[in-house]
Motif scaffolding. Structure first.
Motif, mmCIF file in Angstrom:
data_model
loop_
_atom_site.group_PDB
_atom_site.id
_atom_site.type_symbol
_atom_site.label_atom_id
_atom_site.label_comp_id
_atom_site.label_asym_id
_atom_site.label_seq_id
_atom_site.Cartn_x
_atom_site.Cartn_y
_atom_site.Cartn_z
ATOM 1 N N THR A 173 87.538 -10.447 1.201
ATOM 2 C CA THR A 173 86.391 -10.212 0.317
ATOM 3 C C THR A 173 86.470 -11.114 -0.918
ATOM 4 O O THR A 173 87.498 -11.189 -1.590
ATOM 5 C CB THR A 173 86.344 -8.748 -0.135
ATOM 6 O OG1 THR A 173 86.282 -7.899 1.016
ATOM 7 C CG2 THR A 173 85.115 -8.490 -1.001
ATOM 8 N N LYS A 174 85.377 -11.821 -1.181
ATOM 9 C CA LYS A 174 85.304 -12.723 -2.317
ATOM 10 C C LYS A 174 84.260 -12.234 -3.314
ATOM 11 O O LYS A 174 83.457 -11.344 -3.020
ATOM 12 C CB LYS A 174 84.931 -14.137 -1.852
ATOM 13 C CG LYS A 174 85.907 -14.763 -0.874
ATOM 14 C CD LYS A 174 87.204 -15.176 -1.547
ATOM 15 C CE LYS A 174 88.095 -15.957 -0.585
ATOM 16 N NZ LYS A 174 89.352 -16.393 -1.258
ATOM 17 N N ASN A 175 84.248 -12.841 -4.490
ATOM 18 C CA ASN A 175 83.219 -12.555 -5.489
ATOM 19 C C ASN A 175 82.079 -13.564 -5.352
ATOM 20 O O ASN A 175 82.317 -14.769 -5.232
ATOM 21 C CB ASN A 175 83.805 -12.637 -6.901
ATOM 22 C CG ASN A 175 84.799 -11.524 -7.176
ATOM 23 O OD1 ASN A 175 84.585 -10.386 -6.759
ATOM 24 N ND2 ASN A 175 85.878 -11.849 -7.864
ATOM 25 N N LEU A 176 80.879 -13.063 -5.343
ATOM 26 C CA LEU A 176 79.681 -13.916 -5.347
ATOM 27 C C LEU A 176 78.923 -13.604 -6.634
ATOM 28 O O LEU A 176 78.414 -12.491 -6.819
ATOM 29 C CB LEU A 176 78.814 -13.636 -4.117
ATOM 30 C CG LEU A 176 77.473 -14.382 -4.038
ATOM 31 C CD1 LEU A 176 77.669 -15.887 -4.130
ATOM 32 C CD2 LEU A 176 76.725 -14.011 -2.762
ATOM 33 N N THR A 177 78.852 -14.591 -7.527
ATOM 34 C CA THR A 177 78.299 -14.377 -8.863
ATOM 35 C C THR A 177 77.095 -15.286 -9.087
ATOM 36 O O THR A 177 77.173 -16.492 -8.834
ATOM 37 C CB THR A 177 79.363 -14.666 -9.941
ATOM 38 O OG1 THR A 177 80.522 -13.878 -9.672
ATOM 39 C CG2 THR A 177 78.824 -14.332 -11.323
ATOM 40 N N TRP A 178 76.019 -14.696 -9.563
ATOM 41 C CA TRP A 178 74.790 -15.452 -9.875
ATOM 42 C C TRP A 178 74.515 -15.289 -11.366
ATOM 43 O O TRP A 178 74.260 -14.183 -11.847
ATOM 44 C CB TRP A 178 73.631 -14.908 -9.053
ATOM 45 C CG TRP A 178 72.366 -15.730 -9.078
ATOM 46 C CD1 TRP A 178 71.967 -16.604 -10.022
ATOM 47 C CD2 TRP A 178 71.342 -15.741 -8.072
ATOM 48 N NE1 TRP A 178 70.761 -17.169 -9.700
ATOM 49 C CE2 TRP A 178 70.345 -16.649 -8.501
ATOM 50 C CE3 TRP A 178 71.151 -15.061 -6.874
ATOM 51 C CZ2 TRP A 178 69.186 -16.892 -7.762
ATOM 52 C CZ3 TRP A 178 70.001 -15.300 -6.132
ATOM 53 C CH2 TRP A 178 69.038 -16.215 -6.575
#
Length: 466
Positions: free
Chosen positions: A307-312
């Motif tokens: 699981t990774k971080n997806l940041t917008w």
């Protein structure tokens, strides 16, 4: 670039208040007698008269009188007398019952129709182009006078536009030869919004902005004028190229700057930049309109082992998010976070969309309230706030941890373009991805030294707690 040699550099949704009306009207087929013609026949039953007297009596123009007389003559109900007057023919006399002063009205039928009327150019709008609210759009102003008089306006416009409404299938299932007899009832129900998307395009040859495309409406002059006024009210006083240059330096990605020459985008240089790049994909337009960006995020995320971080990180640009397309893309990314692998649910990424907020408490409360409304279709689990000002608010970033980064610069060139020019790139070069992630995270982790602030750093946390 499209086939006409232009490139869409932005798209904005506009909305106009459009009350909904319940209209009950009577109509007849070609054998019937329209409302005005009926009273002409009633008058001629009493006495023959000259066309001028007829026009004076009904307050007709000469042209209107000629049309009414010709129509009744064609039907054989009136005839010209030798003294230059017109009167009922024998066929016209038969329209009247012995015990009635009015002519018989054959095939008279009643219909109930619900229609929306936009109040700038007074077009009746099909239901499929109506929106329930004005979220994620720029609203064009309608005067209070027009709002208060909308019922009377709708009645007049319905009478005037009836044939066009029928031909354009706004009113469906009516035969071609029917005519409006009269409006029996008109009732205002509620107020919705006419929503339409206005693209803004650049001429690929010289980089100038093209004229706005025509709207698919019977009338649009007032709408176009109001668009121009609204855009003018939000036009920046000067370009932000100096700030953009600093943002590019911070991201270690200044190659896009050479595509802006003389205050305009040079499309040819931009295309050369894209063709000669091995590790970046370049784009013009809002990130949420870049299918290649969304598709690449989806493709790479599907291959993640952990699981990774997806940041917008959203920019502070006025035109960002002025379209429902943004909500669709955020929702799609959010929904794609969970997948099934070996019959078990697996989370591919933790998705956070950061929206810029002011630090001052009263402004913060108002802004959070407004943004919760704008993004009400997005789970608040995915919405976060941060202190506005990241790279002067002109830079948008999307980072999939250790995998991909997207950077979009929101360039203001008010001498050339009506709205912001979003231009950016996507990269999978891990060194640059990690640098962009570091710049972003360093800003979010920056401490707030004001003792009166309710926050410790620029990351204000989840909207659920704001």
């Amino acid at each position: 670039m499209n086939n006409s040699g232009s490139i869409a550099f932005n798209q904005v949704d506009f909305v106009i208040k459009s009350p909904s009306f319940k209209i009950i009207f009577s109509y007849m087929d070609e054998r019937g007698i329209p409302f005005v013609r009926e009273f002409v026949l009633r008058l001629l039953k009493l006495n023959s008269c000259k066309p001028k007297h007829l026009a004076d009596y009904f307050d007709f123009t000469q042209r209107e009188a000629e049309i009414a007389i010709q129509d009744l003559t064609d039907k054989g109900w009136v005839e010209w007398n030798q003294d230059g007057t017109i009167g009922l023919s024998s066929k016209g006399q038969l329209l009247f019952d012995q015990n009635s002063k009015g002519p018989k009205i054959p095939s008279l039928q009643e219909r109930t129709q619900r229609l929306h009327l936009e109040l700038l150019d007074r077009n009746f709008i099909p239901k499929k182009r109506i929106s329930k609210d004005n979220r994620n759009a720029l609203e064009l102003n309608v005067s209070n006078k027009d709002l208060s008089e909308s019922k009377d306006v709708a009645k007049r416009q319905f009478q005037s536009d009836f044939m066009n409404l029928k031909e354009d299938k706004v009113i469906e299932n009516l035969s071609e030869d029917i005519e409006l007899y009269k409006i029996d009832l008109i009732e205002q129900l509620y107020t919705d919004f006419f929503r339409f998307t206005q693209p803004f395009e650049i001429n690929a040859e010289d980089g100038t902005q093209l004229e706005r495309s025509e709207l698919e409406l019977t009338r649009s002059d007032n709408i176009q004028q109001m668009i121009t006024e609204t855009l003018g009210n939000h036009r920046s006083g000067q370009n932000n190229l100096s700030d953009i240059m600093q943002s590019m330096e911070a991201m270690r990605a200044s190659d896009i700057l050479k595509t802006i020459i003389g205050g305009k985008l040079d499309v040819h240089i931009f295309m050369e930049l894209e063709l000669n790049s091995n590790d970046k994909t370049y784009f013009v337009g809002q990130t949420y309109h870049q299918n290649k960006v969304v598709d690449e995020i989806t493709k790479l995320a599907s291959k993640l082992k952990t699981t990774k971080n997806l940041t917008w990180i959203a920019p502070s640009d006025f035109y960002w998010g002025k379209q429902t397309k943004l909500i669709e893309v955020i929702s799609s990314i959010s929904n794609g976070a969970m997948v099934k692998r070996n019959k078990e649910k697996v989370r591919l990424y933790n998705f956070k969309t950061y929206l810029p907020l002011p630090e001052e408490s009263r402004s913060l409360r108002n802004e959070v309230r407004d943004l919760k409304h704008e993004f009400k279709e997005v789970s608040q689990d995915n919405l976060y706030g941060f202190s506005e000002g990241f790279l002067k608010g002109n830079t948008e970033v999307i980072v999939l941890e250790d995998t991909l980064a997207v950077v979009c610069y929101h360039v203001q060139l008010p001498d050339q373009y009506d709205v912001t020019l979003p231009v950016g790139f996507m990269t999978t070069d891990i060194e640059q991805v990690n640098h962009i992630a570091t710049v972003t995270q360093s800003y979010l982790n920056s401490p707030i030294l004001d003792d009166d602030s309710k926050f410790d750093n620029y990351d204000f946390g989840s909207f659920k707690n704001l």
